[in-house]
Write a protein that holds these residues in place. Sequence first.
Motif, PDB file in Angstrom:
ATOM      1  N   GLY A  49       0.798  -1.226   0.000  1.00 28.72           N
ATOM      2  CA  GLY A  49       0.000   0.000   0.000  1.00 28.72           C
ATOM      3  C   GLY A  49       0.824   1.265   0.000  1.00 28.72           C
ATOM      4  O   GLY A  49       0.275   2.375  -0.019  1.00 28.72           O
ATOM      5  N   MET A  50       2.147   1.141  -0.008  1.00 26.54           N
ATOM      6  CA  MET A  50       3.004   2.328   0.018  1.00 26.54           C
ATOM      7  C   MET A  50       2.833   3.203  -1.215  1.00 26.54           C
ATOM      8  O   MET A  50       3.038   4.419  -1.150  1.00 26.54           O
ATOM      9  N   ILE A  51       2.420   2.588  -2.308  1.00 25.93           N
ATOM     10  CA  ILE A  51       2.274   3.362  -3.538  1.00 25.93           C
ATOM     11  C   ILE A  51       1.197   4.438  -3.390  1.00 25.93           C
ATOM     12  O   ILE A  51       1.262   5.487  -4.040  1.00 25.93           O
ATOM     13  N   ASP A  52       0.220   4.195  -2.511  1.00 23.92           N
ATOM     14  CA  ASP A  52      -0.851   5.170  -2.303  1.00 23.92           C
ATOM     15  C   ASP A  52      -0.517   6.201  -1.230  1.00 23.92           C
ATOM     16  O   ASP A  52      -1.264   7.172  -1.045  1.00 23.92           O
ATOM     17  N   LEU A  53       0.576   5.991  -0.529  1.00 24.05           N
ATOM     18  CA  LEU A  53       0.995   6.935   0.503  1.00 24.05           C
ATOM     19  C   LEU A  53       1.977   7.972  -0.031  1.00 24.05           C
ATOM     20  O   LEU A  53       2.217   8.993   0.600  1.00 24.05           O
ATOM     21  N   ALA A  54       2.543   7.686  -1.188  1.00 19.45           N
ATOM     22  CA  ALA A  54       3.535   8.606  -1.760  1.00 19.45           C
ATOM     23  C   ALA A  54       2.869   9.900  -2.206  1.00 19.45           C
ATOM     24  O   ALA A  54       1.782   9.891  -2.778  1.00 19.45           O
ATOM     25  N   ASP A  55       3.527  11.019  -1.916  1.00 21.68           N
ATOM     26  CA  ASP A  55       3.037  12.315  -2.354  1.00 21.68           C
ATOM     27  C   ASP A  55       4.197  13.090  -2.978  1.00 21.68           C
ATOM     28  O   ASP A  55       5.314  12.579  -3.097  1.00 21.68           O
ATOM     29  N   GLU A  56       3.939  14.318  -3.371  1.00 21.63           N
ATOM     30  CA  GLU A  56       4.953  15.123  -4.040  1.00 21.63           C
ATOM     31  C   GLU A  56       6.187  15.322  -3.157  1.00 21.63           C
ATOM     32  O   GLU A  56       7.321  15.310  -3.643  1.00 21.63           O
ATOM     33  N   ARG A  57       5.960  15.473  -1.872  1.00 20.37           N
ATOM     34  CA  ARG A  57       7.084  15.681  -0.949  1.00 20.37           C
ATOM     35  C   ARG A  57       7.997  14.457  -0.922  1.00 20.37           C
ATOM     36  O   ARG A  57       9.218  14.578  -1.010  1.00 20.37           O
ATOM     37  N   ILE A  58       7.394  13.283  -0.790  1.00 18.42           N
ATOM     38  CA  ILE A  58       8.188  12.046  -0.760  1.00 18.42           C
ATOM     39  C   ILE A  58       8.887  11.829  -2.091  1.00 18.42           C
ATOM     40  O   ILE A  58      10.076  11.491  -2.143  1.00 18.42           O
ATOM     41  N   SER A  60       9.787  14.028  -4.326  1.00 19.33           N
ATOM     42  CA  SER A  60      10.879  14.992  -4.477  1.00 19.33           C
ATOM     43  C   SER A  60      12.085  14.605  -3.629  1.00 19.33           C
ATOM     44  O   SER A  60      13.239  14.730  -4.063  1.00 19.33           O
ATOM     45  N   ALA A  61      11.823  14.125  -2.413  1.00 20.90           N
ATOM     46  CA  ALA A  61      12.916  13.725  -1.527  1.00 20.90           C
ATOM     47  C   ALA A  61      13.688  12.543  -2.107  1.00 20.90           C
ATOM     48  O   ALA A  61      14.924  12.502  -2.051  1.00 20.90           O
ATOM     49  N   VAL A  62      12.969  11.583  -2.670  1.00 23.62           N
ATOM     50  CA  VAL A  62      13.621  10.398  -3.241  1.00 23.62           C
ATOM     51  C   VAL A  62      14.446  10.788  -4.462  1.00 23.62           C
ATOM     52  O   VAL A  62      15.609  10.382  -4.602  1.00 23.62           O
ATOM     53  N   VAL A  63      13.871  11.576  -5.352  1.00 18.86           N
ATOM     54  CA  VAL A  63      14.599  12.004  -6.552  1.00 18.86           C
ATOM     55  C   VAL A  63      15.857  12.774  -6.160  1.00 18.86           C
ATOM     56  O   VAL A  63      16.939  12.577  -6.727  1.00 18.86           O
ATOM     57  N   GLY A  64      15.731  13.642  -5.164  1.00 19.84           N
ATOM     58  CA  GLY A  64      16.885  14.404  -4.706  1.00 19.84           C
ATOM     59  C   GLY A  64      17.950  13.521  -4.079  1.00 19.84           C
ATOM     60  O   GLY A  64      19.148  13.706  -4.321  1.00 19.84           O
ATOM     61  N   ALA A  65      17.518  12.528  -3.296  1.00 18.32           N
ATOM     62  CA  ALA A  65      18.472  11.630  -2.640  1.00 18.32           C
ATOM     63  C   ALA A  65      19.264  10.812  -3.650  1.00 18.32           C
ATOM     64  O   ALA A  65      20.433  10.475  -3.413  1.00 18.32           O
ATOM     65  N   TYR A  66      18.646  10.511  -4.788  1.00 18.92           N
ATOM     66  CA  TYR A  66      19.310   9.710  -5.811  1.00 18.92           C
ATOM     67  C   TYR A  66      20.087  10.555  -6.812  1.00 18.92           C
ATOM     68  O   TYR A  66      20.687  10.032  -7.745  1.00 18.92           O
ATOM     69  N   GLY A  67      20.068  11.875  -6.619  1.00 22.06           N
ATOM     70  CA  GLY A  67      20.861  12.744  -7.479  1.00 22.06           C
ATOM     71  C   GLY A  67      20.174  13.174  -8.755  1.00 22.06           C
ATOM     72  O   GLY A  67      20.844  13.594  -9.702  1.00 22.06           O
ATOM     73  N   GLY A  68      18.855  13.097  -8.780  1.00 15.87           N
ATOM     74  CA  GLY A  68      18.132  13.546  -9.965  1.00 15.87           C
ATOM     75  C   GLY A  68      18.227  15.055 -10.119  1.00 15.87           C
ATOM     76  O   GLY A  68      17.981  15.791  -9.159  1.00 15.87           O
ATOM     77  N   PRO A  69      18.543  15.558 -11.304  1.00 16.33           N
ATOM     78  CA  PRO A  69      18.658  17.003 -11.512  1.00 16.33           C
ATOM     79  C   PRO A  69      17.289  17.676 -11.550  1.00 16.33           C
ATOM     80  O   PRO A  69      16.243  17.012 -11.589  1.00 16.33           O
ATOM     81  N   ASP A  70      17.279  18.993 -11.543  1.00 17.15           N
ATOM     82  CA  ASP A  70      16.031  19.737 -11.662  1.00 17.15           C
ATOM     83  C   ASP A  70      15.306  19.306 -12.931  1.00 17.15           C
ATOM     84  O   ASP A  70      15.920  19.114 -13.982  1.00 17.15           O
ATOM     85  N   GLY A  71      14.003  19.150 -12.810  1.00 21.67           N
ATOM     86  CA  GLY A  71      13.192  18.770 -13.966  1.00 21.67           C
ATOM     87  C   GLY A  71      12.966  17.277 -14.101  1.00 21.67           C
ATOM     88  O   GLY A  71      12.239  16.839 -14.995  1.00 21.67           O
ATOM     89  N   THR A  72      13.575  16.483 -13.197  1.00 25.22           N
ATOM     90  CA  THR A  72      13.440  15.027 -13.301  1.00 25.22           C
ATOM     91  C   THR A  72      11.985  14.587 -13.138  1.00 25.22           C
ATOM     92  O   THR A  72      11.470  13.792 -13.933  1.00 25.22           O
ATOM     93  N   ILE A  73      11.318  15.093 -12.127  1.00 17.32           N
ATOM     94  CA  ILE A  73       9.931  14.689 -11.885  1.00 17.32           C
ATOM     95  C   ILE A  73       9.054  15.094 -13.064  1.00 17.32           C
ATOM     96  O   ILE A  73       8.199  14.316 -13.521  1.00 17.32           O
ATOM     97  N   GLU A  74       9.280  16.287 -13.575  1.00 15.03           N
ATOM     98  CA  GLU A  74       8.485  16.768 -14.703  1.00 15.03           C
ATOM     99  C   GLU A  74       8.689  15.885 -15.933  1.00 15.03           C
ATOM    100  O   GLU A  74       7.746  15.611 -16.686  1.00 15.03           O
ATOM    101  N   LEU A  75       9.918  15.422 -16.136  1.00 16.05           N
ATOM    102  CA  LEU A  75      10.209  14.537 -17.267  1.00 16.05           C
ATOM    103  C   LEU A  75       9.443  13.224 -17.135  1.00 16.05           C
ATOM    104  O   LEU A  75       8.810  12.765 -18.103  1.00 16.05           O
ATOM    105  N   SER A  84      -0.025   8.772 -10.809  1.00 11.83           N
ATOM    106  CA  SER A  84       0.020   9.291  -9.442  1.00 11.83           C
ATOM    107  C   SER A  84       1.457   9.494  -9.005  1.00 11.83           C
ATOM    108  O   SER A  84       2.406   9.039  -9.659  1.00 11.83           O
ATOM    109  N   ASP A  85       1.632  10.175  -7.863  1.00 16.61           N
ATOM    110  CA  ASP A  85       2.981  10.332  -7.318  1.00 16.61           C
ATOM    111  C   ASP A  85       3.593   8.962  -7.006  1.00 16.61           C
ATOM    112  O   ASP A  85       4.794   8.756  -7.170  1.00 16.61           O
ATOM    113  N   GLY A  86       2.750   8.017  -6.577  1.00 15.92           N
ATOM    114  CA  GLY A  86       3.241   6.666  -6.305  1.00 15.92           C
ATOM    115  C   GLY A  86       3.697   5.959  -7.563  1.00 15.92           C
ATOM    116  O   GLY A  86       4.700   5.237  -7.552  1.00 15.92           O
TER     117      GLY A  86
END
Length: 219
Positions: A49-58, A60-75, A84-86
């Motif tokens: 059920g974790m996929i339904d708990l993920a939101d923009e904050r989570i 963004s934190a994961v992408v940042g922790a893995y070194g994703g550059p700006d615009g990664t989420i948008e891509l 969904s965010d999940g």
Amino acid sequence: MGQPPLPVIDGDALPDHPLDALRRGAGSGVRLLAGWNRDDTRIGLVPTGMIDLADERILSAVVGAYGGPDGTIELYRAARPGASDGDLLAAVTTDCFIRVPVIRVAEAHLEAGEADTWMYRFDHESPSFAGRLGAAHAVELPYVFDLLDEKSSQVLIGDEPPQVVADTAHGAWVRFVAEGDPGWPRYNLANRSTALIDERITVADDPDGAEREVWTNRP
């Protein structure tokens, strides 16, 4: 989500980083069939059920922790309208944990001059968990080994898995073992030919290449 597993270079059991060893020819003469499942990490996100708990904050934190550059989420979001965010979390972590490391192994193999390298992506979606599991981790195994009647597999692939997918996947593995070639073009850095495995095999050059390139400079 924690960091993906990394090798521990201890100078004894593992004296060198595996990629460095491959580049120097540690896999010399070994034909390589490498790949990943398109929705790999959904195996941990959907049943829990974790996929339904993920939101923009989570996300963004994961992408940042893995070194994703700006615009990664948008891509990633642009390539998946309505996701969904999940769903995006699953796509990002699949790339970071599985897809990109697999590609780096293939690249190291090629760097050593080992041209007998093939890449695949398993795309067949499981009907389990109301169809939300997708082509998750281990979903390919009953098809690759043609074990559709195995009761323990039903939680992953349902009780009416299509035999045609097993014929396709199992056939490719048998060809690779018996003949040394799974039946599609070899992988190289010019076109990155990848077999997309479902009811049939479709070959695509560098599928989702823009997302792959996001992680090019990631450790």
